[in-house]
Motif scaffolding. Structure first.
Motif, PDB file in Angstrom:
ATOM      1  N   GLU A   1     -19.340 -16.145 -76.414  1.00 30.48           N
ATOM      2  CA  GLU A   1     -18.004 -16.554 -76.832  1.00 30.48           C
ATOM      3  C   GLU A   1     -17.083 -16.667 -75.634  1.00 30.48           C
ATOM      4  N   LEU A   2     -17.204 -15.675 -74.703  1.00 29.64           N
ATOM      5  CA  LEU A   2     -16.316 -15.675 -73.547  1.00 29.64           C
ATOM      6  C   LEU A   2     -16.586 -16.855 -72.633  1.00 29.64           C
ATOM      7  N   LEU A   3     -17.846 -17.199 -72.509  1.00 25.97           N
ATOM      8  CA  LEU A   3     -18.206 -18.269 -71.593  1.00 25.97           C
ATOM      9  C   LEU A   3     -18.434 -19.581 -72.321  1.00 25.97           C
ATOM     10  N   GLY A   4     -18.143 -19.589 -73.606  1.00 26.93           N
ATOM     11  CA  GLY A   4     -18.453 -20.779 -74.397  1.00 26.93           C
ATOM     12  C   GLY A   4     -17.478 -21.910 -74.215  1.00 26.93           C
ATOM     13  N   GLU A   5     -16.327 -21.628 -73.589  1.00 31.77           N
ATOM     14  CA  GLU A   5     -15.338 -22.669 -73.408  1.00 31.77           C
ATOM     15  C   GLU A   5     -15.191 -23.037 -71.940  1.00 31.77           C
TER      16      GLU A   5
ATOM     17  N   ILE B   1       0.293  -6.999 -62.879  1.00 31.93           N
ATOM     18  CA  ILE B   1      -0.701  -7.751 -62.105  1.00 31.93           C
ATOM     19  C   ILE B   1      -2.081  -7.126 -62.256  1.00 31.93           C
ATOM     20  N   GLN B   2      -2.149  -5.802 -62.122  1.00 33.49           N
ATOM     21  CA  GLN B   2      -3.430  -5.122 -62.290  1.00 33.49           C
ATOM     22  C   GLN B   2      -3.987  -5.340 -63.687  1.00 33.49           C
ATOM     23  N   GLY B   3      -3.121  -5.244 -64.689  1.00 30.30           N
ATOM     24  CA  GLY B   3      -3.574  -5.457 -66.056  1.00 30.30           C
ATOM     25  C   GLY B   3      -4.052  -6.871 -66.288  1.00 30.30           C
ATOM     26  N   LEU B   4      -3.332  -7.847 -65.744  1.00 33.66           N
ATOM     27  CA  LEU B   4      -3.721  -9.233 -65.933  1.00 33.66           C
ATOM     28  C   LEU B   4      -5.065  -9.521 -65.268  1.00 33.66           C
ATOM     29  N   CYS B   5      -5.277  -8.937 -64.097  1.00 35.03           N
ATOM     30  CA  CYS B   5      -6.524  -9.176 -63.361  1.00 35.03           C
ATOM     31  C   CYS B   5      -7.726  -8.480 -63.993  1.00 35.03           C
ATOM     32  N   THR B   6      -7.505  -7.553 -64.933  1.00 33.67           N
ATOM     33  CA  THR B   6      -8.648  -6.889 -65.564  1.00 33.67           C
ATOM     34  C   THR B   6      -9.501  -7.859 -66.374  1.00 33.67           C
ATOM     35  N   CYS B   7      -8.961  -9.012 -66.745  1.00 31.45           N
ATOM     36  CA  CYS B   7      -9.792  -9.988 -67.454  1.00 31.45           C
ATOM     37  C   CYS B   7     -10.980 -10.408 -66.598  1.00 31.45           C
ATOM     38  N   LEU B   8     -10.825 -10.328 -65.272  1.00 28.56           N
ATOM     39  CA  LEU B   8     -11.920 -10.700 -64.379  1.00 28.56           C
ATOM     40  C   LEU B   8     -13.054  -9.685 -64.438  1.00 28.56           C
ATOM     41  N   ASP B   9     -12.740  -8.423 -64.769  1.00 29.35           N
ATOM     42  CA  ASP B   9     -13.799  -7.416 -64.884  1.00 29.35           C
ATOM     43  C   ASP B   9     -14.833  -7.847 -65.916  1.00 29.35           C
ATOM     44  N   THR B  10     -14.363  -8.457 -66.980  1.00 24.32           N
ATOM     45  CA  THR B  10     -15.268  -8.916 -68.034  1.00 24.32           C
ATOM     46  C   THR B  10     -15.843 -10.292 -67.707  1.00 24.32           C
ATOM     47  N   LEU B  11     -14.978 -11.257 -67.437  1.00 19.68           N
ATOM     48  CA  LEU B  11     -15.412 -12.639 -67.294  1.00 19.68           C
ATOM     49  C   LEU B  11     -16.291 -12.861 -66.070  1.00 19.68           C
ATOM     50  N   CYS B  12     -15.860 -12.359 -64.920  1.00 22.71           N
ATOM     51  CA  CYS B  12     -16.626 -12.594 -63.691  1.00 22.71           C
ATOM     52  C   CYS B  12     -17.953 -11.845 -63.700  1.00 22.71           C
ATOM     53  N   SER B  13     -17.940 -10.603 -64.201  1.00 25.22           N
ATOM     54  CA  SER B  13     -19.189  -9.842 -64.247  1.00 25.22           C
ATOM     55  C   SER B  13     -20.208 -10.516 -65.153  1.00 25.22           C
ATOM     56  N   GLN B  14     -19.750 -11.033 -66.283  1.00 24.46           N
ATOM     57  CA  GLN B  14     -20.676 -11.684 -67.206  1.00 24.46           C
ATOM     58  C   GLN B  14     -21.126 -13.040 -66.673  1.00 24.46           C
ATOM     59  N   ALA B  15     -20.239 -13.768 -66.010  1.00 20.83           N
ATOM     60  CA  ALA B  15     -20.631 -15.039 -65.410  1.00 20.83           C
ATOM     61  C   ALA B  15     -21.649 -14.813 -64.298  1.00 20.83           C
ATOM     62  N   TYR B  16     -21.434 -13.778 -63.501  1.00 24.60           N
ATOM     63  CA  TYR B  16     -22.373 -13.468 -62.424  1.00 24.60           C
ATOM     64  C   TYR B  16     -23.708 -13.005 -62.992  1.00 24.60           C
ATOM     65  N   GLY B  17     -23.655 -12.184 -64.048  1.00 28.86           N
ATOM     66  CA  GLY B  17     -24.893 -11.734 -64.676  1.00 28.86           C
ATOM     67  C   GLY B  17     -25.686 -12.879 -65.274  1.00 28.86           C
TER      68      GLY B  17
ATOM     69  N   LYS C   1     -25.906 -15.669 -63.890  1.00 34.76           N
ATOM     70  CA  LYS C   1     -26.245 -16.476 -62.716  1.00 34.76           C
ATOM     71  C   LYS C   1     -25.426 -17.770 -62.632  1.00 34.76           C
ATOM     72  N   ASN C   2     -24.276 -17.760 -63.246  1.00 35.55           N
ATOM     73  CA  ASN C   2     -23.369 -18.903 -63.167  1.00 35.55           C
ATOM     74  C   ASN C   2     -22.385 -18.629 -62.033  1.00 35.55           C
ATOM     75  N   TYR C   3     -22.887 -18.696 -60.810  1.00 39.25           N
ATOM     76  CA  TYR C   3     -22.121 -18.272 -59.646  1.00 39.25           C
ATOM     77  C   TYR C   3     -20.888 -19.140 -59.409  1.00 39.25           C
ATOM     78  N   HIS C   4     -21.019 -20.419 -59.654  1.00 45.99           N
ATOM     79  CA  HIS C   4     -19.886 -21.324 -59.446  1.00 45.99           C
ATOM     80  C   HIS C   4     -18.701 -20.926 -60.333  1.00 45.99           C
ATOM     81  N   LEU C   5     -18.990 -20.493 -61.549  1.00 48.27           N
ATOM     82  CA  LEU C   5     -17.927 -20.134 -62.482  1.00 48.27           C
ATOM     83  C   LEU C   5     -17.135 -18.932 -61.990  1.00 48.27           C
ATOM     84  N   VAL C   6     -17.777 -18.025 -61.239  1.00 45.15           N
ATOM     85  CA  VAL C   6     -17.074 -16.855 -60.714  1.00 45.15           C
ATOM     86  C   VAL C   6     -15.907 -17.295 -59.837  1.00 45.15           C
ATOM     87  N   GLY C   7     -16.175 -18.225 -58.934  1.00 43.32           N
ATOM     88  CA  GLY C   7     -15.120 -18.725 -58.068  1.00 43.32           C
ATOM     89  C   GLY C   7     -14.025 -19.445 -58.833  1.00 43.32           C
TER      90      GLY C   7
END
Length: 605
Positions: A41-45, A207-223, A225-231
């Motif tokens: 769901e997170l990466l579906g869009e 700012i710290q709270g807003l950036c926490t979305c990356l803890d979920t999205l980037c970790s799952q994108a990296y897991g 293997k969608n490396y381009h999406l991390v950037g």
């Protein structure tokens, strides 16, 4: 995430996953604890180009991925969770060493020779296979593998030691400003306290709270293997955060003094705080880039980069505070403190940038960077990112708001009380770093044992954590009591402030016992994967007991600053008792089952 035991080939014996660690002085939890999201769901869009890149990548590597998946049935190494300062290979060896030590303690494996490579108890594939085979045979034969109190003291202590230095370095950034300005006078000390707290609650915490979305999205994108999406996600979050801060910056520049005067009775304090905010605002974009860059590296398993950067920036910040505040040639007085903070935020971001480019790590972080994305891509799929960011902002702001309220309470007592509150809060935050480090180490260890289905060892770890916390808190307590006069005079030369700090520090010393127990039990709950329970307990105790008690004791019973901290102590007592009950009166089999389910879902992803 955390390092985990990965010894067993049995499908029902996967490691536990710790989703996050506690943040901040109050012991509340990061927003990821409250977010249960499906990776699809997170990466579906994603952008169509991103999806095509990922599908193409997966098709090209389908055979390789399948072979790795089959091999993982025999030996799963959750790489992203195991990265540490010494890298992926070292983390795997460390896990094997921990398994080997447990086998030796339980007399299931003989003490073998020490390897020249790092002092580990094995130095070949045969040695590691012996550890794995011995462990699995013991499980199959129904033999009980249990740790010992001595072993847990050693493991928790060794793991917590580097964290102590890391957290103290982080804490020193604000400590340097308080320390340098406090000797200018009571008004200046109150102004820098009010200014920094306002900056935290209205800017940095958001700012710290807003950036926490990356803890979920980037970790799952990296897991995935969608490396381009991390950037792509990093750049989108940076743009969202920068744009969100623009109206806040406008308020800092033109309206901060007026707004503060609505809550703070002393106009001079409001003026000094507003001057602090105007200067500190120039460093906020650097802080945004640092927070995004930190998560860019952490999602790839590189957790030590920010520590390396802080190792250089923290001493530099202290030096700059002295030079810019006190030096006769370069010093500018009070404004030197926020200027030093602003410069160091940019230096921290620049340090991560240099690390990313020049690191010699086996993991190359630049593989997740394919250049700047197109302008039209920056403004896509913000809804999904904001849906995760908003809960993050709420949780982080909740904690900062609590301590901002204490600061507002103190401001109504006068500049002397506000200055004393600033000093006591600084000492409290510094003392908290040791039990908090033990807490983080505990959560890792408990999660490891849960993943190995060794719940009896979990109980031993939790008990040892409480004992270590008691020892550390007792040391802090006697240190604060014994040197309360020297501590007060280190921060201020105003007699009224010094006397008030000296009279308040015994309350803070008493609080250390429960502050440490709160940190320890919170770590145990995180290791069990029951972060929500701890989060709810903390919020109820802090807002329904701590703050109301602080107000009554301070204003109704005329206890001054001591009443503020006695109220917080009441909240910590409740937190410690309730969290301790939750830790030791739980269904361990249910916790282990939940860990298996989480890892089964992770394996499918």
């Amino acid at each position: 995430m955390t390092s985990q035991f990965t010894h067993s080939s049995m499908g029902d014996r996967r490691s536990s996953i710790v989703y996050s660690t506690s943040v901040g002085k109050a012991g509340l939890y990061t927003p990821a604890d409250y977010i249960a999201s499906d990776v699809n769901e997170l990466l579906g869009e994603e952008d169509e180009e991103d999806v095509e890149d990922r599908l193409s990548y997966n098709e090209r590597n389908e055979d390789e991925y399948q072979s790795l998946l089959d091999a993982s049935n025999a030996r799963t190494l959750q790489r992203e969770a195991q990265q540490s300062v010494i890298g992926e290979e070292r983390a795997a060896k460390q896990l094997l060493q921990e398994e080997r030590d447990l086998l030796v303690d339980n007399k299931l494996l003989k003490e073998s020779r020490r390897a020249a490579d790092g002092g580990l108890g094995y130095n070949s594939v045969e040695d590691s296979e012996e550890i794995i085979d011995t462990w699995e045979q013991a499980i199959e034969n129904g033999k009980v593998i249990s740790t010992s109190y001595r072993r847990e003291v050693q493991v928790l202590g060794v793991n917590a030691l580097p964290l102590i230095f890391t957290f103290i370095l982080q804490n020193s950034l604000s400590l340097a400003s308080i320390f340098s300005v406090s000797h200018l006078g009571t008004k200046e000390l109150g102004g820098v306290t009010l200014g920094s707290m306002t900056a935290n609650i209205t800017g940095l915490a958001a700012i710290q709270g807003l950036c926490t979305c990356l803890d979920t999205l980037c970790s799952q994108a990296y897991g995935a293997k969608n490396y381009h999406l991390v950037g792509v996600l990093i750049q989108r979050c940076a743009v969202i955060t920068m744009l969100s801060f623009l109206p806040i910056m406008y308020i800092w520049f033109f309206w901060s003094e007026t707004i503060l005067s609505w809550m703070i009775p002393e106009r001079q304090l409001c003026e000094l705080a507003a001057r602090y905010l105007r200067v500190a605002a120039f460093g906020v974009p650097g802080f945004v880039l640092f927070e995004c860059g930190k998560r860019f590296l952490q999602c790839q398993g590189i957790f030590h980069a920010s520590t390396i950067v802080l190792f250089f920036c923290a001493p530099l910040n202290a030096i700059m505070n002295y030079v810019l505040v006190w030096d006769k040639r370069f010093g500018i007085g009070y404004l030197g403190a926020p200027l030093s903070v602003a410069i160091n935020y940019w230096l921290m971001a620049f340090g991560l940038f240099l690390y990313t480019i020049f690191t010699k790590q086996d993991i190359k972080p630049l593989k997740c960077w394919n250049g700047f994305i197109k302008p039209n891509q920056l403004f896509k799929n913000w809804k999904k990112m904001l849906s995760l960011a908003l809960p993050g902002i709420l949780m982080v702001e909740t904690e900062f708001l609590g301590f901002e309220i204490l600061t507002v309470f103190a401001s109504h007592l006068g500049s002397t009380s506000l200055g004393a509150q600033s000093i006591v809060a600084t000492v409290a935050s510094l003392a908290y770093q040791v039990p908090f480090s033990i807490s983080v180490s505990t959560s890792t260890r408990v999660a490891n044992f849960i993943g190995a289905s060794l719940y009896k060892s979990c109980i031993i770890t939790c008990k040892v954590s409480l004992l270590l916390s008691f020892a550390c808190s007792s040391f802090n307590m006697f240190l604060i009591l014994g040197f309360r006069t020297q501590i007060a005079k280190m921060f201020s030369n105003e007699p009224d402030v010094v006397d008030l700090v000296i009279s308040t520090l015994p309350v803070l010393a008493f609080m250390q016992l429960f502050d440490a127990f709160n940190a320890s039990t919170a770590g145990c709950l995180r290791g069990q994967g029951r972060q929500k329970i701890g989060g709810y307990i903390n919020m109820i105790a802090f807002y329904c007991i701590g703050l109301p008690m602080a107000y009554l004791l301070t204003f109704h019973f005329k206890m001054n600053v001591g009443g503020l901290w006695l109220g917080i102590t009441c909240a910590l007592i409740m937190m410690s008792v309730c969290q301790g009950f939750a830790v030791f009166h739980c269904d361990w089999h249910e916790i282990i089952s939940a860990a298996r389910n989480r890892n089964a879902e992770t394996a499918r992803v």
